[in-house]
Each structure stands twice: as C-alpha cells, then as structure tokens.
Scaffold this motif. Structure first.
Motif, PDB file in Angstrom:
ATOM      1  N   PRO A   1      -2.124  11.054 -14.886  1.00  0.00           N
ATOM      2  CA  PRO A   1      -2.768  11.973 -14.077  1.00  0.00           C
ATOM      3  C   PRO A   1      -2.519  11.939 -12.561  1.00  0.00           C
ATOM      4  N   GLY A   2      -2.121  10.952 -12.317  1.00  0.00           N
ATOM      5  CA  GLY A   2      -1.499  10.674 -10.691  1.00  0.00           C
ATOM      6  C   GLY A   2      -0.532  11.639 -10.332  1.00  0.00           C
ATOM      7  N   SER A   3       0.036  12.137 -11.498  1.00  0.00           N
ATOM      8  CA  SER A   3       1.529  12.972 -11.381  1.00  0.00           C
ATOM      9  C   SER A   3       0.889  14.423 -11.560  1.00  0.00           C
TER      10      SER A   3
ATOM     11  N   LYS B   1       0.869  -1.181   0.011  1.00  0.00           N
ATOM     12  CA  LYS B   1      -0.033   0.134  -0.041  1.00  0.00           C
ATOM     13  C   LYS B   1       1.136   1.195   0.023  1.00  0.00           C
ATOM     14  N   TYR B   2       0.578   2.333  -0.873  1.00  0.00           N
ATOM     15  CA  TYR B   2       1.429   3.416  -1.152  1.00  0.00           C
ATOM     16  C   TYR B   2       0.656   4.578  -1.192  1.00  0.00           C
ATOM     17  N   ASP B   3       1.439   5.665  -1.313  1.00  0.00           N
ATOM     18  CA  ASP B   3       1.052   6.984  -1.469  1.00  0.00           C
ATOM     19  C   ASP B   3       1.597   7.722  -2.562  1.00  0.00           C
ATOM     20  N   SER B   4       0.924   8.467  -3.314  1.00  0.00           N
ATOM     21  CA  SER B   4       1.622   9.149  -4.560  1.00  0.00           C
ATOM     22  C   SER B   4       1.253  10.736  -4.041  1.00  0.00           C
ATOM     23  N   TRP B   5       2.471  11.501  -4.088  1.00  0.00           N
ATOM     24  CA  TRP B   5       2.390  13.104  -3.907  1.00  0.00           C
ATOM     25  C   TRP B   5       2.936  13.805  -4.759  1.00  0.00           C
ATOM     26  N   ASN B   6       2.045  15.104  -4.898  1.00  0.00           N
ATOM     27  CA  ASN B   6       2.457  16.006  -5.882  1.00  0.00           C
ATOM     28  C   ASN B   6       2.835  17.201  -4.935  1.00  0.00           C
TER      29      ASN B   6
ATOM     30  N   PRO C   1      -7.249   9.746  -2.958  1.00  0.00           N
ATOM     31  CA  PRO C   1      -8.401  10.875  -2.234  1.00  0.00           C
ATOM     32  C   PRO C   1      -9.636  10.279  -2.508  1.00  0.00           C
ATOM     33  N   ALA C   2     -10.776  10.708  -1.990  1.00  0.00           N
ATOM     34  CA  ALA C   2     -12.180  10.581  -2.295  1.00  0.00           C
ATOM     35  C   ALA C   2     -12.404  10.604  -3.441  1.00  0.00           C
ATOM     36  N   ARG C   3     -12.171  11.725  -4.542  1.00  0.00           N
ATOM     37  CA  ARG C   3     -12.326  11.587  -5.940  1.00  0.00           C
ATOM     38  C   ARG C   3     -11.879  10.431  -6.853  1.00  0.00           C
TER      39      ARG C   3
ATOM     40  N   LEU D   1      -1.927  14.978  -1.883  1.00  0.00           N
ATOM     41  CA  LEU D   1      -2.139  13.691  -2.048  1.00  0.00           C
ATOM     42  C   LEU D   1      -2.740  13.250  -3.417  1.00  0.00           C
ATOM     43  N   ALA D   2      -2.047  12.505  -4.334  1.00  0.00           N
ATOM     44  CA  ALA D   2      -2.494  12.305  -5.517  1.00  0.00           C
ATOM     45  C   ALA D   2      -3.336  11.061  -5.487  1.00  0.00           C
TER      46      ALA D   2
END
Length: 454
Positions: free
Chosen positions: A280-282, A182-187, A234-236, A196-197
């Motif tokens: 789009p995640g970045s 499990k991971y996060d991607s951040w811009n 995130p929620a979107r 948080l992407a």
C-alpha cells in the motif's frame, strides 16, 4: 534385510554426494584472494579497461567527510561523465542495459544515463572475508535451494553454482549489523504528481552478522533479517507500525509479520506482508517482495543462474542518496537523471520463472546482482503474458566509515500505469546510521503498540 540395508546405504551415499556437490572443491576455493576477490568477484578488470581491477575498495573517507557523520560526502563529486546514453544512442549499448532501462529510454526523451568512471568501492570487514573462504567449501542449501546449512557470517556462496545460491548471497548481503534511518517513500503518478506515501523510522538488523557470533554457523531456527518500521506521516498513516522477521529456513519457520493500526489499537499478525501482496505504501505499484529489489522466501519461483555480464547499473549513488530535497528527486516519469550515477560493473544474472501450480503476479523476473557487494542492483518483472511489467533499481552507496554497502534507497517503475515509487529517501533526514542493536523487548511484537499509539 541385508538387501534393504544395502539399498539404504547406497541411497544415503548418493544423497551425501548430492549435498557435497552444493559446495565447491578446495581447489576452486583457493581462487578466492587470487584470481577471485575474497568475496568471489573477478579480481581483474575488463578487457577494455572500463572496469578496473579490484584494489581493495574504498578504505579512506574522502576529505569532505566529517568523522561520525551519517551524511557521507561523495568521494567522486568532482568527476565528469564519460558517456551519456539516451534514446538516440540506446541501441548502441542495448546489450549492457536491463530491459527496464531500455524501456525508460524508449518511453521518455527526458530520461538518460550519466555514465561515470567505474569505482569498485566495496570492502567488507576482514572477519567476514575469512568466513567467506570457509563458506565456499562448507556452506550448502537444503530444501531444493530454499534453506541454508552450515553458513558462517560472510558471503554464503562466493562461487555460486545455482540461482538459489546467488539469491541467498543477496538476501544475506552485508549491510552492517544494526541500522537506523528516517526516510520518505514517494509515489509519482503518470501525470507527474508526486505524493508522499510514508515518512517512516526504520530499524534493520542482520543477527547473523553480530560480531559476538562470528564463529557460529547459522542454525535452522536462526533469524537472518529483522525490520521494524514506525510510520510518522502523512497524517492518515501516522502511528502505524510493522515488524517482519525472516529465518534461514523458511520451510520450517516462514516469515512472521505483525502490524499495529492506531484505529484498532492492537497488534495483529500480518502473514500477508510477503510475496505478491500489493504494497500500500507504493499505491499498489509494487509487491512486498519487490522491496530492496527482492526479499523473502524463494519457494514460488525456479531460480536459474544465467551467468555474468557487464552492465550499466546505478552505483556509488551518493548524490542521489544524500540529496536533501525530495522534490528535486521525484521528477515526472522517472527519478531526476541528473542526480543519478551509472557505472559499468559485472553482475550475476539470475532468471526466476514461476513454478507450476504457484501463484504470483509475475511470471518471470530477472535479477542483476553486483559481483562485489552481492546486492541486487536491478530487476525486470514480467506479467502473465510475458510482457515487461515493472522494473526495479537499488541505489548502492558504500558507507566507507562503517565498511558496509547500503542500498536502502530503492525504487520500482510500473510500466502498466506509468507511475513509479521510490522509498528509502533518507537524505532529507540525515542519512543512514549504524547503531547498537535493539533489545529483545524492543523486537517483541508488543513493542509496536507502545510506540505506535497516537
């Protein structure tokens, strides 16, 4: 008719010679395990002793590691920096820095490289080392370097003769058989705001490294990489899912991709999740083929093997990869340099130049591939004018309990916008786990809908 047969025979003989030249001679292969390590790296250390001789890698977990844990203790936590490179002394070390590293030092006074003693930690399973020796004299590329032939599980080309072969070593780098995190991607934008992407649950598999098929060479229809991502935030974006599959012969079986969007409640083909499609995640600051520094097919560029250099690169980055608080990582302008570890290592340099008639937002790319793990640790990307556009880095930390290097924590700087993206931030969620492979049904595209509906 006799003349035609003679010409055909001559042509076939020339073709066979050309193919045979793709592999190395038994005499060259004999260097593996002698002057070269079993994966093709130089056994000896550097002339100044800064890079040590290879001594077998890190085979014993550090005292602070708890057996079975996916949070791996830093075996070098007590070490002190031996050198700090910043904007003031960058020129002194310029020949050992990537173009992107030099640009970061030039732009941001707060950016610096904490250089630590070099440790050659990578040690692959013996079965892969045995196969690597066989690959050296038997493995070949086909389709002008774009596909593979006769490759056993291991390093395909431990003594590479072309840029394509070196890049295939990266694409088929050993990182384990089945992996979950499990991971996060951040811009982080030019103003320093971190957003948080995605929060995702990632499954990665490398089918060629299945221990059950250790003696089976890859066939043209075989898959070498599969990944399935479930987005939880995130929620979107919660509920979205992606599945990608890459084969050893992209000329015959191109990347296949599928996507599930909750609003549409259906799985659809996603052929655009490749090449220079903006990710789009970045927030558009990277392309899909920037992930892991490079991934996917190589047909849009000519890849040239420049040679090997000693470079300061991210290495043994346990402190960053397993850090539990993302806010400490995503500092303005650049990743927190106090959490980074840089070491001097020998890397293969590969230059990729856009082919005439092909389309990509990058006109040139330079890749820096670690000689011990074959992981692309860094890259420089140039725009159509030949100006430095972006720079990528992979943060490699060796999983000593699994005999597998891991570089899923990776990032890219966009110098045009002043932003950056870092993805694979798995420290807050317990690190990287080595798991049993998913079932065939779990890898079916239809499975995305079952887990993705919200």
């Amino acid at each position: 008719m006799a003349l035609i047969k003679s010409l055909m025979a001559s042509a076939m003989s020339l073709a066979m010679v050309a193919v045979a030249q793709a592999a190395v001679s038994p005499e060259q292969a004999a260097k593996l395990g002698q002057s070269l390590t079993p994966v093709g790296a130089e056994q000896a250390g550097s002339a100044d002793g800064e890079i040590p001789a290879y001594s077998g890698g890190l085979t014993t977990p550090p005292a602070g590691y708890q057996a079975g844990s996916s949070m791996r203790a830093d075996p070098f936590a007590s070490e002190k920096t031996r050198l700090v490179i910043d904007g003031k002394n960058a020129a002194q070390y310029a020949d050992k820095l990537t173009a992107s590293t030099r640009e970061l030092l030039k732009r941001y006074p707060s950016f610096h490289l904490d250089v630590y003693p070099t440790h050659r930690t990578v040690a692959l399973p013996q079965r892969l080392l045995d196969n690597t020796r066989k690959n050296a004299i038997a493995a070949r590329t086909t389709g002008e370097g774009l596909a593979l032939e006769n490759v056993l599980p291991g390093v395909p080309f431990p003594i590479p003769g072309s840029g394509y072969e070196a890049m295939w070593n990266h694409l088929l780098r050993y990182q384990g058989f089945a992996i979950n995190s499990k991971y996060d991607s951040w811009n982080v934008d030019s103003s320093g705001n971190a957003t948080l992407a995605t929060t995702g649950d990632a499954y990665l598999e490398y089918p060629l490294f299945d221990p059950k098929r250790n003696d089976v060479a890859a066939a043209p229809e075989d898959i070498y990489f599969k990944t399935k991502l479930y987005y939880q935030g995130p929620a979107r974006r919660a509920g979205e899912a992606i599945l990608l599959v890459d084969g050893v012969n992209p000329l015959e079986k191109a990347r296949r991709g599928w996507q599930y969007l909750p609003g549409q409640r259906r799985v659809k083909l996603a052929p655009d999740i490749a090449y220079d499609t903006p990710n789009p995640g970045s927030a558009g600051s990277s392309t899909y083929d920037d992930a892991w520094v490079f991934n996917g097919a190589m047909d849009r560029f000519d890849f040239k093997l420049v040679g090997k250099k000693e470079m300061y690169v991210p290495y043994n980055t346990y402190k960053l990869n397993y850090h539990a608080k993302a806010a400490d990582i995503t500092t303005p302008n650049h990743v927190n340099p106090d959490l980074m570890r840089w070491e001097l290592h020998r890397v293969w340099v590969v230059e990729a130049t856009l082919k005439p008639g092909k389309r990509h937002i990058y006109s040139k790319r330079t890749f820096y591939i670690d000689e011990d793990s074959w992981i692309a640790l860094a890259s420089d990307e140039y725009d159509a004018r030949g100006q430095l556009y972006r720079g990528g880095f992979a943060h490699m930390a060796y999983s000593y309990d699994a005999q597998a290097p891991n570089s899923d924590n990776h990032m890219i700087y966009d110098f045009a916008s002043g932003s950056y993206n870092i993805t694979g931030v798995y420290g807050p969620y317990g690190g990287v786990k080595y798991i049993e492979p998913l079932s065939k049904a779990q890898w079916a595209p239809e499975s995305l809908a079952g887990a993705g509906i919200r």
